[in-house]
Design a protein around this motif. Structure first.
Motif, PDB file in Angstrom:
ATOM      1  N   VAL A 143       0.837  -1.204   0.000  1.00  0.00           N
ATOM      2  CA  VAL A 143       0.000   0.000   0.000  1.00  0.00           C
ATOM      3  C   VAL A 143       0.871   1.255   0.000  1.00  0.00           C
ATOM      4  CG1 VAL A 143      -1.672   1.333   1.351  1.00  0.00           C
ATOM      5  CG2 VAL A 143      -1.948  -1.138   1.120  1.00  0.00           C
ATOM      6  N   ILE A 144       1.935   1.255   0.810  1.00  0.00           N
ATOM      7  CA  ILE A 144       2.852   2.395   0.855  1.00  0.00           C
ATOM      8  C   ILE A 144       3.493   2.621  -0.512  1.00  0.00           C
ATOM      9  CG2 ILE A 144       5.036   3.220   1.823  1.00  0.00           C
ATOM     10  CD1 ILE A 144       2.711   3.486   3.719  1.00  0.00           C
ATOM     11  N   ILE A 145       3.856   1.537  -1.187  1.00  0.00           N
ATOM     12  CA  ILE A 145       4.443   1.648  -2.530  1.00  0.00           C
ATOM     13  C   ILE A 145       3.480   2.356  -3.479  1.00  0.00           C
ATOM     14  CG2 ILE A 145       5.075   0.305  -4.573  1.00  0.00           C
ATOM     15  CD1 ILE A 145       6.298  -1.761  -2.668  1.00  0.00           C
ATOM     16  N   ILE A 146       2.201   1.981  -3.435  1.00  0.00           N
ATOM     17  CA  ILE A 146       1.201   2.584  -4.323  1.00  0.00           C
ATOM     18  C   ILE A 146       1.023   4.069  -4.016  1.00  0.00           C
ATOM     19  CG2 ILE A 146      -1.240   2.561  -4.947  1.00  0.00           C
ATOM     20  CD1 ILE A 146      -1.200  -0.470  -4.507  1.00  0.00           C
ATOM     21  N   VAL A 147       0.987   4.418  -2.729  1.00  0.00           N
ATOM     22  CA  VAL A 147       0.796   5.822  -2.338  1.00  0.00           C
ATOM     23  C   VAL A 147       1.988   6.674  -2.772  1.00  0.00           C
ATOM     24  CG1 VAL A 147       0.583   7.385  -0.368  1.00  0.00           C
ATOM     25  CG2 VAL A 147      -0.727   5.252  -0.410  1.00  0.00           C
TER      26      VAL A 147
END
Length: 354
Positions: A143-147
């Protein structure tokens, strides 16, 4: 060349067609990239996600990395083919902005995924009894990668778009998709791409640091294992057992434990080696692309106004990063015997159904 009687649009189409033919070898190469990437990464997703129902800790990220790579390859090839077929007649300013934003999003996601994988391998090998990535933490990392990737790709909507290009010999003006001047200056585009390049360099240094420490740790573990084996053989030769039967029984159990431990260790080492090679390829193939992007911003003469050899070389260098997304299945097939075995079963079935 006599252009009497032709409208400006007809002259533009002539110019566009000539450049399209010049770029045809590169366009064919992009189609090959796309086919190999899609087939290879679909095989990775199918095998690791469906055939291997219980993936090991090291294989957790492989289907996600394959999915990111496949999407990045699709967007990269589609964007590049659209430019190659419409070099001076690009159809839409919005399409140009969206295409480049998606390219930056998926490329950044793939690069950050490698960082998360490297961190997971580092914790697993160098800090085995401390903080580890659980299933929930791995999901949170994705999720952090996507954000972060979304945040890094948003400026592309400002720095990319339709630019005008003049052909003085034909006295016409075309439009192409590239970095654009913002408020009459190329500084915004230059700062953005320099920032992205700096982040990539930092990411590469981070990856190199982690894998260097992982490599040193694996070498230490191998040396300790060899020392333990030598010690066991020394005590075994001392004949400390009361009977030959007891001695043979203990030796058999000891060999079984060593064989199991060796298999587990070698599997972990192979997974780490696979990720290291993928990271090394990322570094090698991304550098030419970012150098080309920065040069394109600085150079006052657009690449379309140069000679044919320069045009083809420029486009190849600009898109060489796509190779990153299609070599991962090859790395898996070379170093993961389980994946290789499943792939050997899958290929004949696929060929029969085609």
């Amino acid at each position: 060349m006599n252009h009497t009687g032709l409208t400006e649009y007809e002259l533009l189409r002539q110019w566009n067609t000539r450049l399209r033919v010049v770029l045809l070898p590169h366009s064919i190469l992009l189609v090959v990239y796309f086919i190999v990437c899609v087939l290879g990464n679909m095989a990775v997703i199918y095998i690791y996600q469906i055939r291997f129902h219980h993936n090991t800790d090291g294989r957790f990220f492989m289907p996600y990395l394959a999915g990111m790579d496949m999407l990045a390859c699709f967007v990269g090839c589609a964007t590049s083919l659209l430019i190659n077929f419409n070099p001076v007649l690009y159809p839409s300013n919005v399409l140009c902005k969206v295409s480049y934003a998606l390219c930056y999003f998926f490329s950044t996601s793939s690069a950050l995924m490698l960082s998360v994988i490297a961190a997971q391998r580092f914790l697993k090998i160098c800090r085995p009894f401390k903080f580890q990535m659980s299933g929930r933490r791995k999901g949170f990392g994705i999720v952090i990668i996507i954000v972060v990737s979304s945040g890094m790709s948003v400026p592309a909507f400002v720095t990319f778009g339709i630019s005008s290009i003049r052909n003085t010999s034909m006295n016409i003006t075309g439009q192409y998709c590239a970095s654009i001047n913002v408020n009459g200056s190329n500084m915004t585009s230059l700062v953005y791409n320099c920032t992205v390049s700096a982040i990539c360099v930092i990411n590469m240094c981070f990856l190199c640091t982690l894998y260097t420490r992982i490599g040193n740790k694996l070498r230490e573990m191998r040396q300790r294992r060899l020392q333990r084996i030598a010690t066991r053989e020394k005590w075994s030769d001392a004949d400390v057992f009361t009977s030959e039967t007891e001695k043979n029984s203990v030796n058999t159990l000891d060999k079984q434990r060593r064989h199991t431990s060796k298999n587990v260790t070698e599997m972990g080492n192979q997974v780490t080696l696979m990720y290291f090679i993928i990271t090394f390829a990322f570094s090698v193939f991304f550098i030419p692309t970012f150098v080309t992007i920065l040069w394109d911003i600085i150079d006052v003469n657009p690449w379309l106004t140069k000679g044919d050899a320069y045009v083809v070389g420029f486009r190849f260098s600009y898109t060489v990063f796509i190779i990153n997304y299609l070599i991962n299945p090859l790395v898996y097939s070379l170093f993961d015997s389980d994946f290789r075995g499943e792939l050997q079963k899958l290929i004949p079935r696929f060929c029969r159904n085609v």
